[in-house]
Design an enzyme around this catalytic site. Sequence first.
Site, PDB file in Angstrom:
ATOM      1  N   LYS A 109       0.858  -1.191   0.000  1.00 16.67           N
ATOM      2  CA  LYS A 109       0.000   0.000   0.000  1.00 16.67           C
ATOM      3  C   LYS A 109       0.883   1.226   0.000  1.00 16.67           C
ATOM      4  O   LYS A 109       2.003   1.202   0.518  1.00 16.67           O
ATOM      5  CB  LYS A 109      -0.866   0.019   1.263  1.00 16.67           C
ATOM      6  CG  LYS A 109      -2.066   0.925   1.163  1.00 16.67           C
ATOM      7  CD  LYS A 109      -3.175   0.213   0.438  1.00 16.67           C
ATOM      8  CE  LYS A 109      -4.464   0.969   0.430  1.00 16.67           C
ATOM      9  NZ  LYS A 109      -5.582   0.062   0.102  1.00 16.67           N
TER      10      LYS A 109
HETATM   11  N1  GLU Z   1      -7.374   0.093  -3.106  1.00 18.17           N
HETATM   12  C1  GLU Z   1      -8.131  -1.088  -3.368  1.00 18.17           C
HETATM   13  C2  GLU Z   1      -8.176  -1.974  -2.138  1.00 18.17           C
HETATM   14  O1  GLU Z   1      -7.986  -1.529  -1.037  1.00 18.17           O
HETATM   15  C3  GLU Z   1      -7.694  -1.805  -4.634  1.00 18.17           C
HETATM   16  C4  GLU Z   1      -6.299  -2.313  -4.645  1.00 18.17           C
HETATM   17  C5  GLU Z   1      -5.842  -2.866  -5.993  1.00 18.17           C
HETATM   18  O2  GLU Z   1      -6.644  -2.939  -6.908  1.00 18.17           O
HETATM   19  O3  GLU Z   1      -4.666  -3.208  -6.082  1.00 18.17           O
HETATM   20  O4  GLU Z   1      -8.459  -3.143  -2.225  1.00 18.17           O
END
Ligand code: GLU
Length: 423
Positions: A109
Site C-alpha cells: 500500500k
Molecule cells: N485500493 C483497493 C483496495 O484496497 C484496490 C487495490 C488494488 O486494486 O490493487 O483493495
Amino acid sequence: MVGMSKDYNPHDEIMKTVDRAASLLGLEERDYIQLKYPERELKVSVPVRMDDGSIKVFEGYRVQHSGVRGPYKGGIRYHQSVDMDEVKALAAAMTFKCAVVDIPYGGGKGGITVDASKLSKGELERLTRKYTTLLYPIVGPHIDIPAPDVNTNHEVMAWFMDTYSVLNGQLTLGVVTGKPIPLGGSLGRREATGRGVLIIAREIAKKLGLKLPGSTVAVQGAGSVGGTAALLLHREGCKVVAIGDVSGTVYNENGLDVEEIVSFLRAERGRLLKDYDAPGLERISNEELLQLEVDILVPAALEKAIHEQNAPQIKAKIVLEGANGPTTSGADAILEEKGVTVVPDILTNAGGVVVSYFEWLQNLQSVKWDEDEINEKLENIMIKAFHDVWNMAEKAGASLRLGAYMLALDRLVTASKLRGLTF
Ligand code: GLU
C-alpha cells in the site's frame, strides 16, 4: 477521531486478529511470525512546485507487506490522515485480501499525506509524477503494482504509468491497475469494488434468509466504492435510505433516488452531498447514519468509523465492510455480542483488486476482455471466496472476520512453507 484512544494503532488491530486466527488454526507463532512485520517500508519526501510558485514538500509512503504469494499489490491513498502506521495496516490487509480471493499477489500500500481537495489538477499531477519517480526503484509489473485508493483515480494511475514508462524506457502498462480504459484500463474496474459488495450482499442475504429486494440500506461513503455499491444495491431493488460523505448525510425513509444522486456527484470533481437537493430529502449527521434501523449498513469511507462508543447503537442486521478497517476490534466484539453479522473488508471489498488482477493479466498478454466476461469471472471468484470464508468460520465456530483471516493465513503459511521461508 471520536471515541478513539490516542494510542489506537491500525496495524496492531489487524495483528490481533491474525493471532486469534492463527491460534484457531493451531499454528505456532514461528509459522507466521514473518507476516506480523512488513517486509519493506519506504518513506519519501515529495517536493512539489505549487501554482503560486512556492515549493511544498509532502510525505509519501510505500509499504510492501508480504511477497510470499506473488508481487506486492495495493492502492495509493491521498489523504491528510495518511501516516506510516495506516499504510502498514492497509498493506497487511492487502496481503490477507489477495489470499482470501486466492489471486497470486502479496500485499502493499502507498499513500501521501495531503488534502487532495486543496490541490489544483496541475499540482496533483506534479505530486504524482514526483512520487512515482521516488518509488521507481521498488515498483514494477512483477515487483509491486499500485492501484487507486481513497482520493486517487484512473487519471492519477495514468500519470503514474506514464512517469514509470518514461523512466523505464518503454510503455509499461502492467505497472499499475485502475488505468483509463483507452490506456490499458480494464472494463468493469471502476465499478468492481462496488460490484463485489453487491455480490457479497446477495450471498449473505441468502444465508441469513433476507430478501434483498425491499431490504433497507444505509451507505457511509459516496465515492467509487460507496457510490457504486449504493447504485447497484438500489438497482437490485433495495431501498437505500441514507448516503453520507464528508459533507454530511442525505436521508429519505422512503428511499433515495440513488441514480440521480450518483450522477450529480460524478458530474464534476469535488462535488459533495451538501449541494444536492431533492423533494422529501432530510439531512442527518454521519453518526446518525451509522445508527439507523436498517437491514444492511455499508461503511465505505475510512477506517474506524464503527468504534466502541457507537457500536452499541448500531441497529443494522448486517454490516458489509466496503472500506478497509471500518470496524475497530473493540467494536467488533460488541457487534458480535449483539448478533450483528459483520462481513469483513478483506472479503467484501476484494472486488477491486480482483478486477485489478484481470487488468494486469490483460496488460501482460496485450488482450482485451469484454465486460460480461469480466463481471462473470469476478462473480465466480467472489462467490467462491464467500463460501470458503463461511465454511471456515462455521467449522471453527468463529466470526466471518476470523474465518476470512484463517482462510488467508492458511494459504499464506502453506505457500511460505512450500517456498522454505519458515525456520
Ligand atoms: N485500493 C483497493 C483496495 O484496497 C484496490 C487495490 C488494488 O486494486 O490493487 O483493495
